[in-house]
Design a protein around this motif. Sequence first.
Motif, PDB file in Angstrom:
ATOM      1  N   GLU A  16       0.845  -1.215   0.000  1.00  0.00           N
ATOM      2  CA  GLU A  16       0.000   0.000   0.000  1.00  0.00           C
ATOM      3  C   GLU A  16       0.880   1.264   0.000  1.00  0.00           C
ATOM      4  OE1 GLU A  16      -2.603   0.171   3.503  1.00  0.00           O
ATOM      5  OE2 GLU A  16      -2.339   2.360   3.436  1.00  0.00           O
ATOM      6  N   LEU A  17       1.879   1.279   0.878  1.00  0.00           N
ATOM      7  CA  LEU A  17       2.765   2.456   0.938  1.00  0.00           C
ATOM      8  C   LEU A  17       3.592   2.582  -0.345  1.00  0.00           C
ATOM      9  CD1 LEU A  17       4.161   2.335   4.603  1.00  0.00           C
ATOM     10  CD2 LEU A  17       2.680   4.089   3.621  1.00  0.00           C
ATOM     11  N   MET A  18       4.005   1.442  -0.876  1.00  0.00           N
ATOM     12  CA  MET A  18       4.832   1.444  -2.086  1.00  0.00           C
ATOM     13  C   MET A  18       4.059   2.058  -3.257  1.00  0.00           C
ATOM     14  SD  MET A  18       7.783   0.463  -3.214  1.00  0.00           S
ATOM     15  CE  MET A  18       8.565  -1.067  -2.782  1.00  0.00           C
ATOM     16  N   GLU A  19       2.772   1.743  -3.324  1.00  0.00           N
ATOM     17  CA  GLU A  19       1.954   2.283  -4.415  1.00  0.00           C
ATOM     18  C   GLU A  19       1.910   3.813  -4.352  1.00  0.00           C
ATOM     19  OE1 GLU A  19      -1.585  -0.119  -5.093  1.00  0.00           O
ATOM     20  OE2 GLU A  19      -2.523   1.713  -5.885  1.00  0.00           O
ATOM     21  N   GLN A  20       1.829   4.341  -3.126  1.00  0.00           N
ATOM     22  CA  GLN A  20       1.799   5.808  -2.980  1.00  0.00           C
ATOM     23  C   GLN A  20       3.171   6.421  -3.279  1.00  0.00           C
ATOM     24  OE1 GLN A  20       0.846   6.364   1.163  1.00  0.00           O
ATOM     25  NE2 GLN A  20      -1.065   5.224   1.010  1.00  0.00           N
ATOM     26  N   ARG A  21       4.219   5.695  -2.902  1.00  0.00           N
ATOM     27  CA  ARG A  21       5.558   6.317  -2.925  1.00  0.00           C
ATOM     28  C   ARG A  21       6.355   6.078  -4.193  1.00  0.00           C
ATOM     29  NH1 ARG A  21       7.915   5.239   3.085  1.00  0.00           N
ATOM     30  NH2 ARG A  21       6.406   6.519   4.239  1.00  0.00           N
ATOM     31  N   GLU A  22       6.082   4.966  -4.860  1.00  0.00           N
ATOM     32  CA  GLU A  22       6.886   4.617  -6.047  1.00  0.00           C
ATOM     33  C   GLU A  22       7.001   5.767  -7.053  1.00  0.00           C
ATOM     34  OE1 GLU A  22       8.032   1.070  -6.958  1.00  0.00           O
ATOM     35  OE2 GLU A  22       9.167   2.209  -8.424  1.00  0.00           O
ATOM     36  N   PRO A  23       5.880   6.454  -7.370  1.00  0.00           N
ATOM     37  CA  PRO A  23       5.994   7.562  -8.330  1.00  0.00           C
ATOM     38  C   PRO A  23       6.955   8.653  -7.840  1.00  0.00           C
ATOM     39  CG  PRO A  23       3.682   7.047  -7.899  1.00  0.00           C
ATOM     40  CD  PRO A  23       4.485   6.260  -6.912  1.00  0.00           C
ATOM     41  N   LEU A  24       7.014   8.838  -6.518  1.00  0.00           N
ATOM     42  CA  LEU A  24       7.898   9.875  -5.978  1.00  0.00           C
ATOM     43  C   LEU A  24       9.359   9.431  -6.038  1.00  0.00           C
ATOM     44  CD1 LEU A  24       5.705  10.915  -2.921  1.00  0.00           C
ATOM     45  CD2 LEU A  24       6.049  12.189  -5.050  1.00  0.00           C
ATOM     46  N   TYR A  25       9.614   8.172  -5.676  1.00  0.00           N
ATOM     47  CA  TYR A  25      11.001   7.682  -5.781  1.00  0.00           C
ATOM     48  C   TYR A  25      11.486   7.852  -7.224  1.00  0.00           C
ATOM     49  CZ  TYR A  25      10.403   5.356  -1.216  1.00  0.00           C
ATOM     50  OH  TYR A  25      10.183   5.083   0.113  1.00  0.00           O
ATOM     51  N   LYS A  26      10.609   7.476  -8.165  1.00  0.00           N
ATOM     52  CA  LYS A  26      10.988   7.565  -9.589  1.00  0.00           C
ATOM     53  C   LYS A  26      11.225   9.010 -10.007  1.00  0.00           C
ATOM     54  CE  LYS A  26       8.797   3.559 -11.686  1.00  0.00           C
ATOM     55  NZ  LYS A  26       7.515   3.114 -12.230  1.00  0.00           N
ATOM     56  N   LYS A  27      10.339   9.877  -9.545  1.00  0.00           N
ATOM     57  CA  LYS A  27      10.415  11.287  -9.928  1.00  0.00           C
ATOM     58  C   LYS A  27      11.740  11.919  -9.517  1.00  0.00           C
ATOM     59  CE  LYS A  27       8.175  15.581  -8.524  1.00  0.00           C
ATOM     60  NZ  LYS A  27       7.038  16.142  -7.811  1.00  0.00           N
ATOM     61  N   TYR A  28      12.225  11.560  -8.333  1.00  0.00           N
ATOM     62  CA  TYR A  28      13.426  12.231  -7.824  1.00  0.00           C
ATOM     63  C   TYR A  28      14.731  11.524  -8.175  1.00  0.00           C
ATOM     64  CZ  TYR A  28      10.152  15.060  -5.162  1.00  0.00           C
ATOM     65  OH  TYR A  28       9.141  15.910  -4.810  1.00  0.00           O
ATOM     66  N   ALA A  29      14.628  10.289  -8.699  1.00  0.00           N
ATOM     67  CA  ALA A  29      15.854   9.511  -8.932  1.00  0.00           C
ATOM     68  C   ALA A  29      16.637  10.029 -10.132  1.00  0.00           C
ATOM     69  CB  ALA A  29      15.484   8.051  -9.174  1.00  0.00           C
ATOM     70  N   ASP A  30      17.958  10.199  -9.942  1.00  0.00           N
ATOM     71  CA  ASP A  30      18.835  10.434 -11.094  1.00  0.00           C
ATOM     72  C   ASP A  30      19.287   9.086 -11.643  1.00  0.00           C
ATOM     73  OD1 ASP A  30      18.972  13.339 -10.905  1.00  0.00           O
ATOM     74  OD2 ASP A  30      20.020  12.990  -9.009  1.00  0.00           O
ATOM     75  N   ILE A  31      19.433   8.125 -10.751  1.00  0.00           N
ATOM     76  CA  ILE A  31      19.856   6.776 -11.138  1.00  0.00           C
ATOM     77  C   ILE A  31      18.971   5.800 -10.360  1.00  0.00           C
ATOM     78  CG2 ILE A  31      21.740   5.069 -10.910  1.00  0.00           C
ATOM     79  CD1 ILE A  31      23.719   7.438 -11.033  1.00  0.00           C
ATOM     80  N   THR A  32      18.472   4.759 -11.042  1.00  0.00           N
ATOM     81  CA  THR A  32      17.676   3.736 -10.355  1.00  0.00           C
ATOM     82  C   THR A  32      18.402   2.399 -10.439  1.00  0.00           C
ATOM     83  OG1 THR A  32      15.604   4.859 -10.868  1.00  0.00           O
ATOM     84  CG2 THR A  32      15.442   2.514 -10.365  1.00  0.00           C
ATOM     85  N   ILE A  33      18.492   1.719  -9.304  1.00  0.00           N
ATOM     86  CA  ILE A  33      19.118   0.401  -9.290  1.00  0.00           C
ATOM     87  C   ILE A  33      18.086  -0.582  -8.737  1.00  0.00           C
ATOM     88  CG2 ILE A  33      21.043  -0.998  -8.385  1.00  0.00           C
ATOM     89  CD1 ILE A  33      22.379   1.294  -9.602  1.00  0.00           C
ATOM     90  N   ASP A  34      17.762  -1.612  -9.520  1.00  0.00           N
ATOM     91  CA  ASP A  34      16.842  -2.637  -9.022  1.00  0.00           C
ATOM     92  C   ASP A  34      17.637  -3.592  -8.142  1.00  0.00           C
ATOM     93  OD1 ASP A  34      15.157  -4.725  -8.530  1.00  0.00           O
ATOM     94  OD2 ASP A  34      14.382  -4.865 -10.562  1.00  0.00           O
ATOM     95  N   VAL A  35      17.412  -3.506  -6.828  1.00  0.00           N
ATOM     96  CA  VAL A  35      18.219  -4.286  -5.886  1.00  0.00           C
ATOM     97  C   VAL A  35      17.530  -5.582  -5.461  1.00  0.00           C
ATOM     98  CG1 VAL A  35      19.385  -2.247  -4.949  1.00  0.00           C
ATOM     99  CG2 VAL A  35      17.289  -3.044  -3.869  1.00  0.00           C
ATOM    100  N   SER A  36      16.326  -5.833  -6.017  1.00  0.00           N
ATOM    101  CA  SER A  36      15.541  -6.961  -5.485  1.00  0.00           C
ATOM    102  C   SER A  36      16.238  -8.306  -5.638  1.00  0.00           C
ATOM    103  CB  SER A  36      14.144  -6.989  -6.101  1.00  0.00           C
ATOM    104  OG  SER A  36      14.240  -6.997  -7.502  1.00  0.00           O
ATOM    105  N   GLU A  37      17.114  -8.415  -6.645  1.00  0.00           N
ATOM    106  CA  GLU A  37      17.809  -9.693  -6.804  1.00  0.00           C
ATOM    107  C   GLU A  37      19.325  -9.536  -6.809  1.00  0.00           C
ATOM    108  OE1 GLU A  37      16.144 -11.923 -10.048  1.00  0.00           O
ATOM    109  OE2 GLU A  37      14.155 -11.822  -9.144  1.00  0.00           O
ATOM    110  N   LEU A  38      19.800  -8.429  -6.266  1.00  0.00           N
ATOM    111  CA  LEU A  38      21.246  -8.190  -6.268  1.00  0.00           C
ATOM    112  C   LEU A  38      21.843  -8.408  -4.876  1.00  0.00           C
ATOM    113  CD1 LEU A  38      21.919  -4.904  -8.291  1.00  0.00           C
ATOM    114  CD2 LEU A  38      22.355  -7.259  -9.003  1.00  0.00           C
ATOM    115  N   GLU A  39      23.063  -8.943  -4.844  1.00  0.00           N
ATOM    116  CA  GLU A  39      23.816  -9.017  -3.585  1.00  0.00           C
ATOM    117  C   GLU A  39      24.372  -7.618  -3.306  1.00  0.00           C
ATOM    118  OE1 GLU A  39      24.040 -11.607  -1.657  1.00  0.00           O
ATOM    119  OE2 GLU A  39      23.005 -12.951  -3.044  1.00  0.00           O
TER     120      GLU A  39
END
Length: 170
Positions: free
Chosen positions: A134-157
């Motif tokens: 629920e919180l992610m749905e509200q916040r994801e657009p904001l994280y994306k909006k402010y990011a200069d670089i995005t790293i998908d860490v869900s499967e990274l060490e």
Amino acid sequence: MKSYKNIILIGFMGSGKTSVGKKLSMKLKREFIDMDDFLEKREKMSITDMFATIGEAGFRALEADLCKRFDAPKDKIIATGGGVIKSPSNMANLKKGGVVIYLKSTPAAIAFNLQYDNTRPLLQVEDKEAKIAELMEQREPLYKKYADITIDVSELELDDTVDLIIKKLK
Ligand code: S3P
């Protein structure tokens, strides 16, 4: 001596901002600041106790005040709290002096990381994963909006995340 832009880590609770920041700081030999740790030490109180005594609004005011101190490039690596993106002025201040890196993860990976955690007042609910989603749905657009670089860490060490950040910053 020239100062380099701060490296600002944003992302949901449990996405690894603190661990990534510490490791980056060792590899790049730059000072690391974890905003929540900084506030806990200064206020001599845990984040949980801050939420209980001054409320979320009180905590957000302390967080906003701290963002104002990081509005110039000073070579720092800064791990923010997951809710820092809720305030446009926080992000305007941080972006003035820094490059913003979003550590993107999934509700399932975050719920796994935080399964035994009881230090996040916003997640002290019965169904943690549903609250995260629920919180992610509200916040994801904001994280994306402010990011200069995005790293998908869900499967990274951790080490791979840090190496990827260093590569992307070059
Ligand atoms: C929060 C995230 C926490 C902490 C507070 C609120 C949030 O930081 O600032 O519990 O609103 O997402 P972490 O992202 O370091 O867990």
